[in-house]
Design a protein around this motif. Structure first.
Motif, short mmCIF file in Angstrom:
data_model
loop_
_atom_site.label_atom_id
_atom_site.label_comp_id
_atom_site.label_asym_id
_atom_site.label_seq_id
_atom_site.Cartn_x
_atom_site.Cartn_y
_atom_site.Cartn_z
N MET A 12 -24.88 32.92 0.93
CA MET A 12 -25.46 32.38 2.16
C MET A 12 -24.40 31.65 2.98
N ALA A 13 -24.51 31.74 4.29
CA ALA A 13 -23.66 30.94 5.17
C ALA A 13 -24.21 29.53 5.23
N SER A 14 -23.40 28.59 5.69
CA SER A 14 -23.90 27.23 5.88
C SER A 14 -24.97 27.23 6.97
N VAL A 15 -25.77 26.18 7.00
CA VAL A 15 -26.86 26.11 7.97
C VAL A 15 -26.31 26.17 9.40
N VAL A 16 -25.30 25.38 9.69
CA VAL A 16 -24.76 25.34 11.05
C VAL A 16 -24.07 26.65 11.40
N ALA A 17 -23.36 27.25 10.46
CA ALA A 17 -22.71 28.53 10.71
C ALA A 17 -23.74 29.60 11.03
N GLU A 18 -24.88 29.56 10.36
CA GLU A 18 -25.93 30.54 10.62
C GLU A 18 -26.51 30.36 12.01
N VAL A 19 -26.72 29.11 12.42
CA VAL A 19 -27.30 28.86 13.73
C VAL A 19 -26.31 29.20 14.85
N LEU A 20 -25.04 28.83 14.68
CA LEU A 20 -24.05 29.06 15.73
C LEU A 20 -23.60 30.52 15.81
N GLY A 21 -23.66 31.24 14.72
CA GLY A 21 -23.18 32.62 14.73
C GLY A 21 -21.69 32.68 15.03
N SER A 22 -21.30 33.57 15.94
CA SER A 22 -19.88 33.75 16.25
C SER A 22 -19.26 32.50 16.89
N ASP A 23 -20.08 31.63 17.48
CA ASP A 23 -19.55 30.41 18.10
C ASP A 23 -19.01 29.43 17.06
N PHE A 24 -19.36 29.61 15.80
CA PHE A 24 -18.86 28.70 14.77
C PHE A 24 -17.34 28.69 14.74
N SER A 25 -16.71 29.82 15.03
CA SER A 25 -15.25 29.91 15.02
C SER A 25 -14.61 29.11 16.14
N ARG A 26 -15.39 28.69 17.14
CA ARG A 26 -14.86 27.90 18.24
C ARG A 26 -14.76 26.42 17.89
N LEU A 27 -15.41 26.00 16.81
CA LEU A 27 -15.28 24.62 16.37
C LEU A 27 -13.86 24.32 15.92
N HIS A 28 -13.44 23.09 16.11
CA HIS A 28 -12.14 22.68 15.57
C HIS A 28 -12.16 22.92 14.06
N PRO A 29 -11.03 23.34 13.46
CA PRO A 29 -11.02 23.60 12.01
C PRO A 29 -11.54 22.44 11.16
N LYS A 30 -11.27 21.21 11.58
CA LYS A 30 -11.76 20.07 10.81
C LYS A 30 -13.29 19.93 10.90
N VAL A 31 -13.84 20.33 12.05
CA VAL A 31 -15.29 20.30 12.21
C VAL A 31 -15.92 21.48 11.48
N GLN A 32 -15.23 22.63 11.49
CA GLN A 32 -15.69 23.75 10.68
C GLN A 32 -15.76 23.36 9.21
N TRP A 33 -14.75 22.63 8.75
CA TRP A 33 -14.74 22.18 7.37
C TRP A 33 -15.96 21.31 7.07
N ARG A 34 -16.28 20.42 7.99
CA ARG A 34 -17.41 19.52 7.80
C ARG A 34 -18.73 20.27 7.72
N PHE A 35 -18.93 21.23 8.60
CA PHE A 35 -20.24 21.87 8.71
C PHE A 35 -20.26 23.29 8.15
N GLY A 36 -19.19 23.67 7.48
CA GLY A 36 -19.17 24.96 6.80
C GLY A 36 -19.55 24.83 5.34
N LEU A 37 -19.82 23.62 4.88
CA LEU A 37 -20.16 23.38 3.47
C LEU A 37 -21.44 24.14 3.11
N GLN A 38 -21.38 24.91 2.03
CA GLN A 38 -22.54 25.69 1.61
C GLN A 38 -22.71 25.61 0.11
N SER A 39 -23.90 25.96 -0.36
CA SER A 39 -24.26 25.76 -1.75
C SER A 39 -23.34 26.47 -2.73
N SER A 40 -22.86 27.65 -2.36
CA SER A 40 -22.01 28.42 -3.27
C SER A 40 -20.63 27.81 -3.46
N ASP A 41 -20.27 26.83 -2.63
CA ASP A 41 -18.95 26.18 -2.75
C ASP A 41 -18.88 25.28 -3.98
#
Length: 227
Positions: A1-30
């Motif tokens: 599964m993707a993280s909740v925010v990654a799922e909602v943002l879709g392709s826009d998730f890649s536009r987040l700053h890498p540090k913000v991606q790290w914060r909101f890319g956290l998912q259960s499989s990690d």
């Protein structure tokens, strides 16, 4: 599964700053958790907020009801799959007001009804749910805009009319000059104006965390399926 925010943002998730991606890319499989410490430079609320509401917000872990400057705080994030099979991101916040520490808990899950927003269940017992839209700003920060809250009272889930309610706009971004995360949350009423303001910064680190290691207070006392 993707993280909740990654799922909602879709392709826009890649536009987040890498540090913000790290914060909101956290998912259960990690099998990881994030732990942050910092300072809320300003925490305030309007005098128009009724004292009983402040008491309930503090008691139920819906929002911090204190006022202060340079308030130390901590935030812990855990990702897991809840009892309903939903990818979940848990936020455990603690605020060290002098003499009366306070907490605010929430869990964010994907919506079964729409991929345009996430669901935020607020409080120690998920007493409130809001639909939260996610956007990326020009600096790679994450904008979280929450609609009118719905209270989960037994079999009922009443939604306040907008004239009597408030909308929340949060922003989290990376401060490259200070090398730390920054956050700002404003709660605004269409009638009464700004009701709450929280503004501060924190640093965070990641540690291994198996599902069995997630503390009990990181999960709500009850799990809600209502949107």
């Amino acid at each position: 599964m993707a993280s909740v925010v990654a799922e909602v943002l879709g392709s826009d998730f890649s536009r987040l700053h890498p540090k913000v991606q790290w914060r909101f890319g956290l998912q259960s499989s990690d099998h990881l958790a994030q732990f942050g410490v910092g300072v809320m430079e300003e925490m305030t609320h309007s005098r128009l907020v009724p004292p009983p509401l402040l008491w309930a917000g503090r008691k139920r872990g819906l929002f911090p009801a204190g006022v202060g400057k340079d308030v130390p705080f901590s935030i812990a994030n855990y990702a897991y799959v809840d009892e309903l099979g939903r990818e979940t991101l848990s936020f455990v916040r603690r605020f060290a007001f002098v003499g009366h520490p306070q907490g605010m808990n929430s869990v964010m899950v994907s919506s079964a009804e729409s991929d345009a927003y996430a669901l935020d269940y607020l409080g120690f017992s998920s007493d409130m749910v809001v639909h939260t839209r996610c956007e990326v700003d020009d600096e790679g920060g994450l904008i979280l805009e929450s609609e009118v809250p719905r209270f989960l009272l037994g079999p009922l889930a009443p939604k306040l009319p907008k004239v009597a309610s408030a909308l929340t706009i949060g922003r989290e971004w990376w401060d490259a000059a200070e090398e730390r995360h920054r956050i700002e949350i404003k709660v605004q009423s269409p009638v009464l104006g700004q009701l709450f303001l929280y503004r501060g910064w924190f640093t965070a680190e990641e540690r291994p965390c198996r599902p069995a290691d997630i503390p009990g207070d990181a999960r709500p006392r009850s799990v809600e399926s209502r949107e």
